[in-house]
Every structure is written in structure tokens, then in C-alpha cells.
Design an enzyme around this catalytic site. Structure first.
Site, short mmCIF file in Angstrom:
data_model
loop_
_atom_site.label_atom_id
_atom_site.label_comp_id
_atom_site.label_asym_id
_atom_site.label_seq_id
_atom_site.Cartn_x
_atom_site.Cartn_y
_atom_site.Cartn_z
CG HIS A 1 -2.07 -0.89 1.16
ND1 HIS A 1 -1.99 -2.20 1.53
CD2 HIS A 1 -3.35 -0.69 0.73
CE1 HIS A 1 -3.17 -2.80 1.35
NE2 HIS A 1 -4.02 -1.90 0.86
CE LYS B 1 -3.75 -0.40 4.95
NZ LYS B 1 -5.01 0.21 5.38
N1 LIG Z 1 -12.79 -0.96 3.31
C1 LIG Z 1 -12.30 -0.47 2.18
O1 LIG Z 1 -12.71 -0.84 1.06
C2 LIG Z 1 -11.23 0.58 2.25
C3 LIG Z 1 -10.81 1.00 3.47
N2 LIG Z 1 -9.91 2.03 3.57
C4 LIG Z 1 -9.64 2.50 4.92
O2 LIG Z 1 -10.37 3.70 5.10
C5 LIG Z 1 -9.68 4.56 5.99
C6 LIG Z 1 -9.54 5.94 5.33
O3 LIG Z 1 -8.75 5.82 4.17
P1 LIG Z 1 -8.35 7.13 3.32
O4 LIG Z 1 -9.54 7.91 2.96
O5 LIG Z 1 -7.44 6.62 2.28
O6 LIG Z 1 -7.51 7.95 4.42
P2 LIG Z 1 -7.26 9.52 4.48
O7 LIG Z 1 -6.16 9.71 5.49
O8 LIG Z 1 -7.08 10.07 3.12
O9 LIG Z 1 -8.63 10.09 5.06
C7 LIG Z 1 -9.02 9.98 6.40
C8 LIG Z 1 -9.78 11.23 6.73
O10 LIG Z 1 -10.37 11.12 8.01
C9 LIG Z 1 -10.21 12.37 8.65
N3 LIG Z 1 -10.36 12.27 10.09
C10 LIG Z 1 -9.43 12.05 11.04
N4 LIG Z 1 -10.00 12.06 12.26
C11 LIG Z 1 -11.34 12.30 12.06
C12 LIG Z 1 -12.45 12.43 12.92
N5 LIG Z 1 -12.31 12.36 14.26
N6 LIG Z 1 -13.66 12.66 12.39
C13 LIG Z 1 -13.82 12.76 11.06
N7 LIG Z 1 -12.78 12.66 10.19
C14 LIG Z 1 -11.57 12.42 10.69
C15 LIG Z 1 -8.83 12.83 8.22
O11 LIG Z 1 -8.65 14.22 8.43
P3 LIG Z 1 -7.14 14.81 8.62
O12 LIG Z 1 -6.42 14.41 7.37
O13 LIG Z 1 -7.39 16.27 8.74
O14 LIG Z 1 -6.59 14.15 9.85
C16 LIG Z 1 -8.88 12.48 6.74
O15 LIG Z 1 -9.49 13.48 5.99
C17 LIG Z 1 -8.40 3.84 6.34
O16 LIG Z 1 -8.58 3.16 7.56
C18 LIG Z 1 -8.21 2.83 5.22
O17 LIG Z 1 -7.49 1.70 5.60
C19 LIG Z 1 -9.41 2.64 2.47
C20 LIG Z 1 -9.77 2.23 1.23
C21 LIG Z 1 -10.71 1.16 1.02
O1 LIG Z 2 -5.64 2.22 3.41
C1 LIG Z 2 -5.95 1.89 2.24
O2 LIG Z 2 -5.66 2.60 1.27
C2 LIG Z 2 -6.69 0.64 2.05
N1 LIG Z 2 -7.16 0.05 3.10
C3 LIG Z 2 -7.96 -1.12 3.13
C4 LIG Z 2 -7.27 -2.21 3.91
O3 LIG Z 2 -6.62 -1.91 4.94
O4 LIG Z 2 -7.40 -3.37 3.55
C5 LIG Z 2 -8.47 -1.53 1.78
C6 LIG Z 2 -7.56 -1.24 0.63
O5 LIG Z 2 -6.58 -2.20 0.54
C7 LIG Z 2 -6.99 0.17 0.68
#
Ligand SMILES: NC(=O)C1=CN([C@@H]2O[C@H](COP(=O)(O)OP(=O)(O)OC[C@H]3O[C@@H](n4cnc5c(N)ncnc54)[C@H](OP(=O)(O)O)[C@@H]3O)[C@@H](O)[C@H]2O)C=CC1
Ligand SMILES: O=C(O)C1=N[C@H](C(=O)O)C[C@H](O)C1
EC number: 1.17.1.8
Length: 238
Positions: A135, A139
Site C-alpha cells: 500500500h 497508510k
Molecule cells: N474498506 C475499504 O474498502 C477501504 C478501506 N480504507 C480504509 O479507510 C480509511 C480511510 O482511508 P483514506 O480515505 O485513504 O484515508 P485519508 O487519510 O485520506 O482520510 C481519512 C480522513 O479522516 C479524517 N479524520 C481524522 N479524524 C477524524 C475524525 N475524528 N472525524 C472525522 N474525520 C476524521 C482525516 O482528516 P485529517 O487528514 O485532517 O486528519 C482524513 O481526511 C483507512 O482506515 C483505510 O485503511 C481505504 C480504502 C478502502
Molecule cells: O488504506 C488503504 O488505502 C486501504 N485500506 C484497506 C485495507 O486496509 O485493507 C483496503 C484497501 O486495501 C486500501
């Protein structure tokens, strides 16, 4: 459908684009800067909230959704040791929660193939199994949630493996997951069965975040108006 977004990072923004393309309305966007918006009329009017934030805040976000009686669809990883608390809220208090470690259709097909292959490989002890996940460098958690789900699928089928471990096998019953962080990789997962004679591998390589985001919006469409603890098996029936 009225959608509230919790977390406006890489996934939140991709989900917004796809939700709008599918004709939905975004009624509230909650990020670190405006946590008080959980109490707003706009947030409470949502048919469903889609939550993609960070491991440290996910559980408290779910509780705020439950208090507002807004069903929640979440993909945040790295908090799964608290899953029982969420299940209990759904079962005892009639709240609604949909979770997937990975929302992409391709990965959910891959989960099924992983299980099937593991069932076959249970009969071939000359193969040792390991996994790698790659990744982007931003992450926060390792191994990925997807890698943990894949590992659970293998552990259910392969009797010679007892637990997954990050990086190095301590004993032959360990299933090693090697986590690589490089560049802006959206997500690659590979399962490898290795013997003296040959090497069998299956691999999923996400081209972008669009597949994850589309799956999350489809899950939100499915979840609105439902009750209980839900997942991809309810959505896809496989
Ligand atoms: N299940 C799935 O299919 C997938 C899961 N994921 C997971 O999703 C999560 C997010 O991924 P991603 O969008 O790439 O990460 P990012 O870091 O791009 O986004 C996370 C966001 O959450 C915000 N945030 C932090 N604390 C809070 C809070 N208390 N309340 C609201 N928002 C908050 C952050 O703000 P700031 O940056 O200002 O701290 C940031 O904008 C990860 O855990 C990832 O592993 C990702 C892709 C696919
Ligand atoms: O953090 C990410 O980007 C992703 N998180 C998920 C995971 O932890 O499996 C899903 C995807 O792989 C992207």
C-alpha cells in the site's frame, strides 16, 4: 438518498464523486474540523452515513451515528479488536452497521477464490503459504484489513496454520504477512503457496480507489432502511 460523509480524505472525496454520479445527495460532511456536526439537523436527516476515517476515531464515530439513529457504512481499518462492542449495539439496541475490510467487487471475488484455494491446499502440506500486501506510504495500519480477512479465510481452511503474524514466521504454524509501503499504491494483495517444486500465487491489484468507493456507495444503498450488523455476504450472497 441522503448521505452523510464522515472523513473527507482520499476515500471520502472519491465516494462523494461516485455518490453524486449515482444521483444521491450529500447532506453533511464531517471531518476533524467540525465534530459538532453530528448534532446537526442536516446530519440527522441522512438516510445513511459513510465513514472512512482513521483507526483511532472510528469507534467513537459509530457511537455518534448510533446516538443520532443514522445507519452507518464503514470501511475504516485498524480498529477491529473493538468489533464486538459494535455488534452488541446492533443486536441489543437495534442499530445498523455495515462493515467490509474491502468494498471492491474484485476483492470480494478474490476472498472467495482465496477460500477455495486454501481448501484445496489443506491437502498438500509440502506447500507453505504466506502473503504480501503493498500500500501507499500514508497508510496507518499494518497488516491491511484486507490482508487480515484473507488470512482469516486461510486459517479457516488450512489446518497446519494457527495464527497470522506480521512479517516473520516464528513457527511453522504461523502464517506470515509481509507489509510493504511504497509510493501511492492503492492496494495489492498476493497469496503465495511455495513448495520445492513450484510456486502458486493469486493476486489482486487495485488500479485506483474507484472500486472501493463504488462498493461503499452500493453498500450504503443496500443499508438504508435496514437494521442490524451487515456485511458483503448479505449484499452479494456468496
Ligand atoms: N474498506 C475499504 O474498502 C477501504 C478501506 N480504507 C480504509 O479507510 C480509511 C480511510 O482511508 P483514506 O480515505 O485513504 O484515508 P485519508 O487519510 O485520506 O482520510 C481519512 C480522513 O479522516 C479524517 N479524520 C481524522 N479524524 C477524524 C475524525 N475524528 N472525524 C472525522 N474525520 C476524521 C482525516 O482528516 P485529517 O487528514 O485532517 O486528519 C482524513 O481526511 C483507512 O482506515 C483505510 O485503511 C481505504 C480504502 C478502502
Ligand atoms: O488504506 C488503504 O488505502 C486501504 N485500506 C484497506 C485495507 O486496509 O485493507 C483496503 C484497501 O486495501 C486500501
Amino acid at each position: 438518498m441522503k448521505i452523510a460523509l464522515i472523513g473527507y480524505g482520499k476515500m471520502g472525496k472519491t465516494i462523494e464523486k461516485i455518490a453524486l454520479e449515482r444521483g444521491h445527495e450529500i447532506v453533511s460532511v464531517i471531518d476533524v474540523s467540525n465534530p459538532e456536526d453530528f448534532n446537526s439537523a442536516a446530519f440527522k436527516s441522512a438516510d445513511v452515513a459513510i465513514e472512512f476515517t482513521v483507526p483511532s476515531t472510528a469507534l467513537s464515530n459509530y457511537m455518534k451515528c448510533f446516538e443520532a439513529n443514522v445507519p452507518v457504512v464503514s470501511g475504516t481499518t485498524g480498529w477491529l479488536d473493538r468489533m464486538d462492542e459494535v455488534k452488541e449495539k446492533c443486536e441489543k439496541e437495534g442499530k445498523t452497521f455495515f462493515y467490509a475490510s474491502n468494498y471492491s467487487i474484485g476483492v470480494n471475488i478474490f476472498f472467495a477464490v482465496n477460500s477455495y484455494l486454501a481448501r484445496i491446499m489443506n491437502n498438500f502440506p509440502s506447500y507453505n503459504v504466506r502473503m504480501t500486501e503493498t500500500h501507499h506510504i500514508h497508510k496507518l495500519d499494518a497488516p491491511s484489513g484486507t490482508a487480515i480477512t484473507l488470512a482469516e479465510g486461510i486459517l479457516e481452511q488450512v489446518d497446519r496454520k494457527e495464527r497470522w503474524v506480521l512479517e516473520t514466521e516464528e513457527k511453522p504454524t504461523d502464517l506470515a504477512i509481509h507489509a510493504i509501503r511504497e509510493g501511492e499504491v492503492p492496494g495489492i494483495h498476493e497469496i503465495i503457496y511455495d513448495s520445492e517444486a513450484d510456486y502458486i500465487s493469486i493476486k489482486h491489484d487495485a488500479k485506483s480507489r474507484a472500486g472501493f468507493a463504488l462498493g461503499a456507495v452500493v453498500a450504503a444503498e443496500f443499508t438504508a432502511g435496514k437494521m442490524g450488523f451487515l456485511g458483503m455476504k448479505d449484499l452479494f450472497k456468496f
